[in-house]
Design an enzyme around this catalytic site. Structure first.
Site, PDB file in Angstrom:
ATOM      1  N   CYS A 173       0.816  -1.214   0.000  1.00 32.77           N
ATOM      2  CA  CYS A 173       0.000   0.000   0.000  1.00 32.77           C
ATOM      3  C   CYS A 173       0.851   1.267   0.000  1.00 32.77           C
ATOM      4  O   CYS A 173       0.356   2.353  -0.321  1.00 32.77           O
ATOM      5  CB  CYS A 173      -0.930   0.015   1.214  1.00 32.77           C
ATOM      6  SG  CYS A 173      -2.135  -1.330   1.221  1.00 32.77           S
ATOM      7  N   ASP A 206      -4.657 -12.542  -0.163  1.00 30.06           N
ATOM      8  CA  ASP A 206      -5.320 -12.084  -1.377  1.00 30.06           C
ATOM      9  C   ASP A 206      -5.778 -13.205  -2.299  1.00 30.06           C
ATOM     10  O   ASP A 206      -6.524 -12.947  -3.249  1.00 30.06           O
ATOM     11  CB  ASP A 206      -4.389 -11.153  -2.151  1.00 30.06           C
ATOM     12  CG  ASP A 206      -4.146  -9.832  -1.442  1.00 30.06           C
ATOM     13  OD1 ASP A 206      -4.716  -9.630  -0.356  1.00 30.06           O
ATOM     14  OD2 ASP A 206      -3.383  -9.007  -1.971  1.00 30.06           O
ATOM     15  N   ALA A 240      -4.792  -5.599   3.340  1.00 36.63           N
ATOM     16  CA  ALA A 240      -3.653  -5.988   4.173  1.00 36.63           C
ATOM     17  C   ALA A 240      -4.066  -6.583   5.517  1.00 36.63           C
ATOM     18  O   ALA A 240      -3.522  -7.609   5.945  1.00 36.63           O
ATOM     19  CB  ALA A 240      -2.738  -4.788   4.389  1.00 36.63           C
TER      20      ALA A 240
END
Length: 448
Positions: A44, A282, A300
């Site tokens: 991120c 993910d 996350a």
């Protein structure tokens, strides 16, 4: 002989699981296979590295490979790609570059992550056309921007990546055109948030091209334009950020079942259809706290939390991975936008609810205290039960207030119960009625 816990993938879910398992059972053999060289990094933060707000790519690494090996006693093997999983034999086949070998396991975690979607665009292989989903890509983009002296950029996709990279490239002095084929940017955040963000992006000099499909990129070896249906627009760089897809090929080939979202199906403990094979991060599904259905929201915290829980489970303490609400927040220049749960009535109806919604704007501080700003809050509830279904916020200050709504979802609160929550008040931080409480109060009245 100690049990062997094998992990495929060395980022958030995988390294959280291996670290937790070793803390709980020090004599456990925890082996992590990572095909790349980067582990435990903050994906991120990559747009902020390109922007120049983060000085070094190494600053995005939470725990180094050496720290995992030397301090946490994790057998981390970078540059090792798992190319096959045999759940019946309980082995994985590993390509180490100079050799291929089989590694037995007692428990296995598939944490293969996701990959940036690459649409079938012409010119996707041109120099200067990028996706940004891993550290190497971020490094190449930053170097390209620094060395080329770029004038114009094409951002394809108005999601998190598109918004953040628009800000990053604008800060580097590049004129940014953002292309989104849908009517609005930030589609999962709802129209109210999108319209506020779009106005602000235009104020910041971003050229928005909504409801505009990109067909490809022009140029000989290097990009020089973005191609639309009836025209070409000059571009010195293109960032394609149209979403991610879970990396499930390895699991699917091994007979590990996928769910309705296309990600790996798991139970409340992260287990797959094989008792000793888990999936997290993910590449895996989780249960949505609002609908109760499987969902795939690659973020996350979801990955870290699930990995940590699985690390406990494999050492003898069964721990649920937790439900998800899809809580997310994004920075768009001076604005913050956030969402959680279900944010629009159409989606709520599709999920079987009878939604009622309100949108209010309220100050983030007492009216007489300097520095406050208007925060726009949208809140949804079910007409029959009064249960909060989700909401969104957008404004220059206070977008983390979304956490209050997320907690209401996890607690199963009604709009009235949220209205009566005892939130903190002091003039520098909030008016007496926090904007979230105000929204809940108005929504409660609408439900009566």
């Amino acid at each position: 002989m100690a049990d062997t816990f094998v992990v495929i993938g060395g980022d958030a879910a995988g390294m959280s699981a291996a670290s937790k398992a070793k803390r709980e059972q020090p004599d456990l053999e925890a082996i992590v296979f990572e095909k790349g060289e980067w582990v435990s990094y903050a994906a991120c933060g990559m747009p902020y590295y390109v922007k120049g707000a983060v000085e070094s790519l190494d600053d995005l690494v939470t725990v180094t490979a050496e720290e995992f090996r030397d301090e946490r006693d994790v057998d981390l093997r970078t540059g090792h790609e798992v190319v096959d999983v045999d759940p019946e034999a309980e082995t994985v086949t590993v390509d180490a570059g100079d050799e291929t070998y089989e590694q037995p396991y007692d428990d296995l975690l598939v944490a293969t992550g996701a990959s940036a979607i690459e649409p079938p665009f012409d010119g996707l292989d041109l120099e200067g056309v990028f996706t940004i989903h891993n550290m190497d890509e971020a490094d190449v983009i930053e170097e390209y921007v620094t060395e080329r002296g770029l004038e114009t950029a094409a951002i394809v996709g108005g999601g998190y990546v598109g918004i953040e990279m628009a800000e990053a490239l604008s800060a580097r002095g590049v004129a940014v055109h953002l292309y989104e084929m849908l009517p609005h940017v930030l589609q999962p955040f709802g129209d109210t948030v999108a319209e506020v963000v779009e106005e602000h992006l235009r104020e910041q000099g971003i050229e928005l091209h909504l409801e505009t499909a990109v067909s490809g990129f022009g140029g000989d070896e290097r990009i020089d334009s973005v191609r639309l249906e009836d025209e070409s627009v000059p571009a010195d760089i293109a960032i394609v950020g149209v979403g991610v897809a879970p990396n499930v090929d390895l699991a699917e080939a091994a007979g590990i079942e996928l769910g309705s979202t296309g990600a790996i199906a798991t139970d409340e403990y992260g287990r797959t259809n094989y008792e000793n094979v888990y999936a997290a991060g993910d590449c895996a599904e989780a249960r949505n706290v609002v609908t109760g259905d499987p969902d795939h929201v690659p973020l996350a915290l979801t990955a870290n939390r699930a990995g940590r829980a699985i690390g406990q489970t494999v050492t003898g303490s069964p721990t649920q991975i937790g439900e998800i609400a899809g809580t997310a927040i994004v920075k768009a220049f001076e604005l913050g936008a956030a969402r959680t749960g279900i944010v629009d009535e159409e989606r709520a109806r599709e999920a079987g609810f009878d939604p009622v919604s309100v949108t209010i704007s309220a100050p983030t501080r007492a009216h007489y205290y300097p520095g406050g700003a208007e925060l726009t809050v949208t809140l949804l509830a079910d007409r029959e039960t009064g249960a909060v279904l989700g909401g969104s916020v957008v404004g220059r200050e206070g977008p983390k207030r979304i956490d209050s709504i997320a907690m209401a979802l996890h607690a199963g609160m009604t709009a009235t119960e949220l209205q009566n929550a005892d939130l903190a008040y002091a003039p520098p931080f909030s008016p007496v009625w926090d904007p979230v409480l105000t929204a809940a109060k108005v929504l409660s009245g609408k439900l009566e």
